[in-house]
Write a protein that holds these residues in place. Sequence first.
Motif, PDB file in Angstrom:
ATOM      1  N   TRP A  10       0.696  -1.332  -0.019  1.00  0.00           N
ATOM      2  CA  TRP A  10      -0.253   0.148  -0.006  1.00  0.00           C
ATOM      3  C   TRP A  10       0.959   1.260   0.025  1.00  0.00           C
ATOM      4  CZ3 TRP A  10      -4.358  -1.495  -1.730  1.00  0.00           C
ATOM      5  CH2 TRP A  10      -4.864  -2.670  -1.651  1.00  0.00           C
ATOM      6  N   LYS A  62     -12.097  -1.718  -3.931  1.00  0.00           N
ATOM      7  CA  LYS A  62     -12.383  -0.467  -3.244  1.00  0.00           C
ATOM      8  C   LYS A  62     -11.236   0.179  -2.416  1.00  0.00           C
ATOM      9  CE  LYS A  62     -16.708  -0.653  -3.957  1.00  0.00           C
ATOM     10  NZ  LYS A  62     -17.140   0.405  -5.100  1.00  0.00           N
ATOM     11  N   LYS A  63     -10.299  -1.006  -2.019  1.00  0.00           N
ATOM     12  CA  LYS A  63      -9.111  -0.290  -1.099  1.00  0.00           C
ATOM     13  C   LYS A  63      -8.056   0.211  -2.490  1.00  0.00           C
ATOM     14  CE  LYS A  63      -8.598  -3.247   2.669  1.00  0.00           C
ATOM     15  NZ  LYS A  63      -9.780  -3.715   2.811  1.00  0.00           N
TER      16      LYS A  63
END
Length: 278
Positions: free
Chosen positions: A155, A195-196
């Motif tokens: 991320w 969605k992330k």
Amino acid sequence: MNKLELMKTANEVRKGIVTAVHSAKSGHPGGSLSAADIFTYLYFEEMNIDPKDPKKADRDRFVLSKGHTAPGLYSTLANRGYFPVEDLKTLRHTGSYLQGHPDMKHIPGVDMSSGSLGQGISAAVGMALAAKLSGDDYRVYTLLGDGEIQEGQVWEASMLAAHRKLDNMVVIVDNNNLQIDGAITEVNSPYPIDKKFEAFNFHVINIDGNDFDQIDAAFKEARTVKGQPTAIIAKTVKGKGVSYMENQASWHGAAPNDEQYEVAMKDLEKVGEALCQM
């Protein structure tokens, strides 16, 4: 290649995966088989590459972030002509250049050594950013496992990719829903994956990653995206193509014995015969 040709090629890639892991008596067949269609599309249809000139400057780059599925990458490279298919039988053998994880120094066609989960996408971001800074037009692709995206570094890299508007980069998540310890929902759920990535400002495409029509449409769509990296969330079947391996976490990192190998190859031969009749 047309769809039928891609399907036939993917089946040959799967045969190579099973043969390599059986010969090594170790390795990771489950995730290699689930991603075989993605590997095949990338190397036989999508990417600008040349097996005769593996280091050509303007080639598209690929980083196998989930490096343990090296049998899938190796089988694809061999079938694409980077090295002899027969060499797949040397996987993980002492002295073989086909190590358990990709090695850019010794394996033709490998752009980045990988295996430490979560790190491959960072290398891909660096490659894509380098292309932007130097004005080059090559594209960068990276394949992640759905268990792998439990790693925080994924991320951090995604945040930078979006911040730098790396529209020359495509992240593919092999979403087979299983990792070494079981279902990803039970170990540490990353859902909703789409969605992330959307929250990190990616253009997101959800597909069936074992369907070439959907794979083709997704990569063509990715080429039209400007100002954002693309994430393709590919829903797949772990162990795809081998009856007893499908949707079984136990085949994440296990090799078939001689009897199981024969069953697996018969399964794939039947698939091949059916495709020849289409």
